[in-house]
Design an enzyme around this catalytic site. Structure first.
Site, PDB file in Angstrom:
ATOM      1  N   TYR A 295      36.352  40.639  50.543  1.00  0.00           N
ATOM      2  CA  TYR A 295      36.582  40.856  49.109  1.00  0.00           C
ATOM      3  C   TYR A 295      37.965  41.457  48.883  1.00  0.00           C
ATOM      4  CZ  TYR A 295      36.685  43.293  44.677  1.00  0.00           C
ATOM      5  OH  TYR A 295      37.080  43.774  43.458  1.00  0.00           O
TER       6      TYR A 295
ATOM      7  N   LYS B 296      41.593  39.870  46.944  1.00  0.00           N
ATOM      8  CA  LYS B 296      42.434  40.494  45.914  1.00  0.00           C
ATOM      9  C   LYS B 296      43.887  40.580  46.388  1.00  0.00           C
ATOM     10  CE  LYS B 296      39.343  41.026  42.754  1.00  0.00           C
ATOM     11  NZ  LYS B 296      39.379  40.151  41.556  1.00  0.00           N
TER      12      LYS B 296
ATOM     13  N   SER C 146      42.182  45.177  42.224  1.00  0.00           N
ATOM     14  CA  SER C 146      41.326  46.270  42.661  1.00  0.00           C
ATOM     15  C   SER C 146      42.070  47.230  43.564  1.00  0.00           C
ATOM     16  CB  SER C 146      40.138  45.673  43.432  1.00  0.00           C
ATOM     17  OG  SER C 146      39.423  46.669  44.108  1.00  0.00           O
TER      18      SER C 146
END
Length: 338
Positions: free
Chosen positions: A150, A154, A125
């Site tokens: 989050y 990643k 991402s």
């Protein structure tokens, strides 16, 4: 050639399964159905004429992962989507995100490093860049401190893959994508979040159709043209096609390094208000929205420099924001029977 798609009944996963099957790959899907539905298998079949094999597995269960590879020893590549992905939720419940996003990746890689060689596409991402200092964002932009758990999963996931690739036969492509939106032109698959949507476009379509009373716009005091957050909205079908090209690149051994990185976006940023205006234009619906306080973990703007994906991967976004919003609206209407 058998390819495993984890999270393959989710939004991006299902569209990628369609593109893989259209290119002749034999696909097996793993999904725990925590944010998806078995009905998606029928949607995939209606588009491609073939239902992929399906295994309901929670990848946090180490033994279940081991058992899968005993049952499917002929899997030669993985596209790994399975992960929790809401920025706001990750701020509220970080341990859920670390367990789900990191644990499942580790268990998969533990099985893959036993193989002589393996192709692994990782769903990453643009959040790994944090609030980048310069726009558009290139693959060489510094990885900033993560603004959310989050985003951190990643970043950590990418580092884990790089470390494992150094000592194994795993070759990997990390695809850092921006903001996927839209639905398949057949309108047989699309984005169908369970519960309250955490992404802008499904919240827009649910508000337009009357499920949500009002759309919240999180902040209008960002340093952008109209004060609302700017993102690079990419049609999910374009995004899915990039995964197939990345996989083919590894299969053909055209990768220049053991682990390669590509940004996937359109190269253009649109503000939240611009997306709302575009939706109203293509749908003919007036949206009820309200400016509210900023949301934790959001960056002001993020849009991609797509030169590397265009020139090296041979991929380019073809579909417009209007295309994506029109398809998302048709999908919402179909799902609601309107």
């Amino acid at each position: 050639m058998k390819i495993l798609v984890t999270g393959g009944l989710g939004f991006i996963g299902s569209h990628t399964v369609v593109e893989l099957q259209n290119e002749g790959f034999d696909v097996v899907v793993i999904d725990d159905l925590s944010n998806s539905s078995l009905d998606v298998l029928n949607g995939i079949e209606s588009i491609t004429g073939k239902k992929p094999e399906f295994e309901k597995i929670d990848l946090r269960e180490k033994q279940a992962v081991k058992d899968f590879f005993v049952k499917y020893p002929d899997v030669t590549g993985i596209i790994h989507f399975a992960a929790s992905k809401a920025v706001g939720e990750s701020v509220e419940n970080p341990l859920l995100y670390y367990e789900n996003n990191i644990g499942s990746l580790v268990y998969l890689l533990q099985e893959l490093q036993k193989k002589q060689e393996f192709n692994f596409i990782f769903s990453s991402s643009c959040t790994v860049y944090g609030q980048a200092e310069k726009m558009p964002i290139t693959e060489g932009a510094p990885i900033q401190g993560a603004l959310s758990p989050y985003g951190n999963t990643k970043q950590i996931g990418e580092e884990i893959i790089k470390d494992v690739a150094k000592v194994s036969g795993i070759n990997s492509v990390l695809l850092r994508y921006f903001n996927p939106v839209g639905a398949h032109p057949s309108v047989n698959i699309g984005e169908l979040p369970l519960g309250v949507p955490l992404n802008l476009v499904p919240f827009i379509t649910q508000t337009a159709i009357g499920i949500r009373e009002q759309l919240s716009v999180f902040g209008n005091d960002y340093p952008t043209t109209d004060g609302t957050c700017v993102r690079d909205y990419i049609h999910v079908v374009d995004l899915a096609k990039a995964h197939v090209l990345a996989l083919q690149r590894l299969i053909d051994k055209k990768n220049a390094e053991k682990v390669e990185v590509f940004n996937l976006g359109t190269g253009k940023g649109n503000s939240v208000l611009e997306v709302i205006n575009a939706f109203e234009r293509v749908s003919g619906q007036k949206l009820n929205y309200k400016i509210v306080d900023r949301r934790a973990g959001d960056v002001a703007e993020a849009y991609a420099d797509t030169a590397k994906a265009n020139n090296v991967l041979g991929w380019k976004a073809e579909l417009s924001l209007d295309d994506a919003l029109a398809s998302a609206w048709k999908w919402e209407q179909k799902v609601r029977g309107k």
